[in-house]
Every structure is written in C-alpha cells, then in structure tokens.
Scaffold this motif. Structure first.
Motif, short mmCIF file in Angstrom:
data_model
loop_
_atom_site.label_atom_id
_atom_site.label_comp_id
_atom_site.label_asym_id
_atom_site.label_seq_id
_atom_site.Cartn_x
_atom_site.Cartn_y
_atom_site.Cartn_z
N LEU A 45 0.82 -1.21 0.00
CA LEU A 45 0.00 0.00 0.00
C LEU A 45 0.86 1.26 0.00
CD1 LEU A 45 -2.58 -1.33 2.59
CD2 LEU A 45 -2.90 -1.15 0.11
N SER A 46 2.02 1.18 -0.66
CA SER A 46 2.93 2.31 -0.80
C SER A 46 3.29 2.87 0.57
CB SER A 46 2.32 3.37 -1.71
OG SER A 46 3.26 4.38 -2.01
N ASP A 47 3.26 4.18 0.72
CA ASP A 47 3.73 4.79 1.96
C ASP A 47 2.56 5.10 2.89
OD1 ASP A 47 5.69 5.92 3.68
OD2 ASP A 47 4.99 7.90 3.08
N LEU A 48 1.82 4.08 3.27
CA LEU A 48 0.65 4.27 4.12
C LEU A 48 1.05 4.18 5.59
CD1 LEU A 48 -2.45 4.62 4.19
CD2 LEU A 48 -2.59 2.12 4.34
N ASP A 49 0.74 5.21 6.34
CA ASP A 49 0.98 5.24 7.77
C ASP A 49 -0.28 4.75 8.46
OD1 ASP A 49 1.89 5.68 10.33
OD2 ASP A 49 1.71 7.87 10.24
N ALA A 50 -0.32 3.47 8.79
CA ALA A 50 -1.54 2.87 9.33
C ALA A 50 -1.21 1.64 10.14
CB ALA A 50 -2.50 2.50 8.18
N VAL A 51 -2.19 1.16 10.90
CA VAL A 51 -2.03 -0.07 11.68
C VAL A 51 -3.24 -0.95 11.43
CG1 VAL A 51 -0.68 1.08 13.46
CG2 VAL A 51 -3.15 0.90 13.73
N SER A 52 -3.07 -2.25 11.66
CA SER A 52 -4.19 -3.17 11.50
C SER A 52 -5.12 -3.03 12.70
CB SER A 52 -3.68 -4.60 11.39
OG SER A 52 -3.41 -5.13 12.68
N PRO A 53 -6.31 -3.63 12.64
CA PRO A 53 -7.21 -3.58 13.80
C PRO A 53 -6.69 -4.40 14.97
CG PRO A 53 -8.41 -4.15 11.78
CD PRO A 53 -6.95 -4.27 11.48
N LEU A 54 -5.65 -5.20 14.75
CA LEU A 54 -5.12 -6.09 15.78
C LEU A 54 -3.99 -5.40 16.53
CD1 LEU A 54 -5.09 -9.35 13.62
CD2 LEU A 54 -6.91 -8.48 15.10
N ALA A 55 -4.33 -4.32 17.20
CA ALA A 55 -3.34 -3.53 17.93
C ALA A 55 -3.26 -4.00 19.38
CB ALA A 55 -3.70 -2.05 17.87
N SER A 56 -2.06 -3.91 19.93
CA SER A 56 -1.84 -4.44 21.28
C SER A 56 -2.43 -3.57 22.38
CB SER A 56 -0.34 -4.61 21.52
OG SER A 56 0.29 -3.34 21.55
N ASP A 57 -2.70 -2.30 22.08
CA ASP A 57 -3.14 -1.40 23.13
C ASP A 57 -4.66 -1.25 23.20
OD1 ASP A 57 -3.23 -0.11 20.73
OD2 ASP A 57 -2.20 1.71 21.39
N VAL A 58 -5.40 -2.04 22.44
CA VAL A 58 -6.85 -2.01 22.58
C VAL A 58 -7.25 -2.97 23.69
CG1 VAL A 58 -7.19 -1.45 20.15
CG2 VAL A 58 -7.25 -3.84 20.86
N PRO A 59 -8.37 -2.73 24.37
CA PRO A 59 -8.81 -3.64 25.43
C PRO A 59 -8.98 -5.06 24.91
CG PRO A 59 -10.07 -1.59 25.47
CD PRO A 59 -9.26 -1.57 24.21
N PRO A 60 -8.71 -6.06 25.76
CA PRO A 60 -8.81 -7.47 25.33
C PRO A 60 -10.13 -7.83 24.68
CG PRO A 60 -7.76 -7.33 27.48
CD PRO A 60 -8.25 -5.95 27.15
N ALA A 61 -11.23 -7.30 25.20
CA ALA A 61 -12.53 -7.64 24.63
C ALA A 61 -12.66 -7.13 23.19
CB ALA A 61 -13.65 -7.06 25.50
N ILE A 62 -12.14 -5.93 22.95
CA ILE A 62 -12.19 -5.36 21.59
C ILE A 62 -11.25 -6.13 20.67
CG2 ILE A 62 -11.72 -3.30 20.21
CD1 ILE A 62 -12.65 -1.62 22.54
N PHE A 63 -10.06 -6.48 21.18
CA PHE A 63 -9.12 -7.26 20.37
C PHE A 63 -9.76 -8.59 19.95
CE2 PHE A 63 -5.68 -10.25 19.65
CZ PHE A 63 -4.77 -9.51 18.92
N THR A 64 -10.38 -9.26 20.91
CA THR A 64 -11.04 -10.53 20.60
C THR A 64 -12.16 -10.34 19.58
OG1 THR A 64 -10.54 -11.42 22.80
CG2 THR A 64 -12.35 -12.44 21.60
N ALA A 65 -12.92 -9.25 19.73
CA ALA A 65 -13.99 -8.97 18.78
C ALA A 65 -13.44 -8.74 17.38
CB ALA A 65 -14.80 -7.76 19.25
N GLN A 66 -12.30 -8.08 17.26
CA GLN A 66 -11.69 -7.85 15.95
C GLN A 66 -11.27 -9.17 15.31
OE1 GLN A 66 -11.78 -5.14 14.43
NE2 GLN A 66 -11.52 -3.38 15.75
N VAL A 67 -10.69 -10.06 16.10
CA VAL A 67 -10.27 -11.36 15.56
C VAL A 67 -11.48 -12.14 15.10
CG1 VAL A 67 -9.19 -13.57 16.11
CG2 VAL A 67 -8.18 -11.45 16.97
#
Length: 341
Positions: A45-67
């Motif tokens: 995606l060329s020079d895109l400054d972005a992160v996936s939804p699977l970030a370590s600093d989101v609450p565990p419940a939200i991380f699980t929901a993303q997965v």
C-alpha cells in the motif's frame, strides 16, 4: 470466485512513535500485521501510515472482537460486507481514512477482495479502489489457525512497552520519560535494578543507559535481569538529546522480524547517508548535534519517497559537523547512527 491461492500469516509490527523535529509527537503503536505470500500486506500500500485492527493497546474484549470479525463469526462492520484492514494509527475515526476490503467465504476458503481507501460509510471502488491488490484466496484451515492463535495467546503483543531509564542526569531522564509517555511508552527512572522483584522486571522491554553510567553499574543491571530470567533490549544512549534517545528506544522495542521491515540499513559517514528500504516508502533524515556548550541543534536533512534498494543521500555539511547523529525514520521503522568523519 476464481483467485489463485495465497498464503496467510501474522507477524508483530510497529508504527514507530517519536518526537519530531517540529516539536510534534507521533504515537507508538504495536500491532499484528497480515503476511500475504510471505510479505506484509501493508507494504503493498505504498507509503501508508496505518495499523491493523489487531493492535496491542486495545482492550482485550475489543481485540477478541476484531479477531472474531476477521473470522466472519460476526457481521461486517461496514456496508457491502466490508472490513477495516488498516486504519489511522492516531484514532479510530473512519473519516481519517482506512483501507477496507470485502471479506467473504467461498466454501471453506476465505477471500479478501475489492480493496479500497475509504473515508465515508461506503467505498467508491472506481475512484479509490486499490486495483492492483488482490483478490486473495486463503485456505480456510491456515487462515483460521493463524487468527485463532491470537485468541489463545496470553497477550496479543509480543512487546513490553515499558522502559527502565538509568543515568546521572536526572533532568534529561525526566524529560525523556515524559516524551516516552506522551507517545505511549511507559518509562521509569532508577539508579539501579538491585533487589527489584523479578515480576516487576518482567514488565520492561528495554533498559536505557545514560553515557555517565559506568561499566560496573551496567553489568549489575544486566545481572539483575539475567537472575530474573528476563530478556530485554539494552540501549546505550548516544547523547543527552531527548528526540535522539526516543529514536534509539523505539528501535530497541521493534519486535518485528528484520526481513519484514521497510527500513533495513543506515550508514552515516563522510557527509553522506546510506539508506536501504525494502518497499516504496517515505523516509525522513534528521540530524542532531551538540555544540561545545551542550546545546542541541536539529536539522532536517531529507524528506522524500524512496524506491526499494540502497540509496546514497548527500547531507548538509554544516548540519553534521562535530559530534552529530542521524536518525532515519519511516512510518514503521527507526534507525540511528553516529556520524563518522
């Protein structure tokens, strides 16, 4: 739907934070990136400054929901079966822009298709579609195994985003700790790690030593961590310059595989910088210099998009005279080198 099979995997990645030359801050984010056919999807995606939804600093419940969302166990969060693949590293607002894609089943397979840059409720494929990316067809078993492993892990991130600062210049350490906390990295200041309980030492991902810390003190700290069975990255501070030290610590905390980083090499010598990148990306070079009165001078040396390969960049001789240091930065990597004369 016909599409050649692609391999699917996951790997730790980082959006490098930092104190910028203009006085601004860039937030540090650890996340899990998607590896398609052995290469980070983000690099396509060329020079895109972005992160996936699977970030370590989101609450565990939200991380699980993303997965579970990526496993299609819940409904699509956006119309037309679209899912956010990469989003803004500073916030979660779709208005900032996000890379989205349709994710669907085809028998036991998972398919990612119709990638687009989206800033509104619906994506305009004709105007903002990534027409050269995908579709990707993933074997169901491989896809589910990779994502399900995240649910079984004790923590979604392999990084400990906390740093122990050891040095003689309390004022510099205090400013450094404040800067690190501003970009999302915890920091504690101490004179040594003697008698610190092992459980506390396990919370650190790096130890940064100031230049005035002697070899015996350094050895004692290393012994304390070794006795506790804790592996950390050790940073030898190059100079009492806060943005420079932040960059050194960011590099130390980078847990992504070396072969999957965008910025892989920096050499600074004889008025030139040698830079190597693995995919098209924006590279910024900044010089930091101490004068005889220990005042810090900052100079922006280069800011541009580089193609994959090695590059030689001429530097302003006035910016890198004397004791000076060069920081190379992309959205996901930081390297630091002392200028050799």
């Amino acid at each position: 739907m016909s599409a050649a099979y692609a391999t699917f995997g996951l790997a730790p990645a980082m959006r490098a934070g930092g104190v910028l030359a203009d006085g601004g801050y860039q937030v540090h984010r650890d996340f899990v990136d998607f590896i398609v056919d052995g290469r980070p999807l983000l690099f396509q995606l060329s020079d895109l400054d972005a992160v996936s939804p699977l970030a370590s600093d989101v609450p565990p419940a939200i991380f699980t929901a993303q997965v579970r969302s990526l496993l299609l166990e819940t409904g699509a969060p956006l119309p037309d079966g679209r899912y956010v693949v990469y989003g803004c590293p500073e916030c979660e607002d779709l208005a900032c822009g996000a890379v989205t894609a349709v994710i669907e089943h085809d028998g036991d397979d998972f398919i990612w298709r119709d990638f687009a840059w989206q800033t509104d409720e619906r994506a305009d494929l004709e105007l903002n579609g990534y027409h050269g990316i995908g579709p990707f067809r993933f074997h169901g078993a491989e896809y589910r195994t990779a994502l399900a492993a995240l649910l079984d892990a004790a923590s979604p991130a392999a990084h400990r985003r906390r740093v122990l600062l050891i040095g003689a210049r309390v004022a510099v350490l205090a400013k450094l700790a404040a800067a690190l906390r501003t970009i999302g990295i915890g920091a504690d200041i101490t004179h040594d790690a003697h008698d610190v309980p092992a459980d506390e030492l396990r919370g650190y991902g790096a130890v940064a030593f100031g230049r005035a810390v002697g070899p015996e003190e350094r050895a004692a700290v290393r012994h304390s961590f070794a006795q506790a069975g804790v592996e950390v990255a050790y940073v030898d501070g190059l100079a009492p310059i806060v943005p420079l030290l932040v960059a050194q610590i960011e590099h130390a905390l980078d847990g992504s595989p070396v072969e999957r980083r965008r910025l892989t090499r920096l050499v600074a010598a004889d008025g030139e910088a040698g830079v190597e990148v693995t995919s098209p990306c924006r590279v910024r070079l900044t010089a930091y210099r101490l004068d005889r009165l220990y005042r810090t001078h900052t100079h922006e040396l280069f800011d541009g998009v580089l193609e994959p390969g090695r590059h030689r960049i001429a530097l302003d001789a006035r910016a890198v005279k004397g004791e000076s240091f060069v920081v190379a930065r992309t959205s996901g990597s930081v390297l630091v080198e002392a200028m050799a004369h």
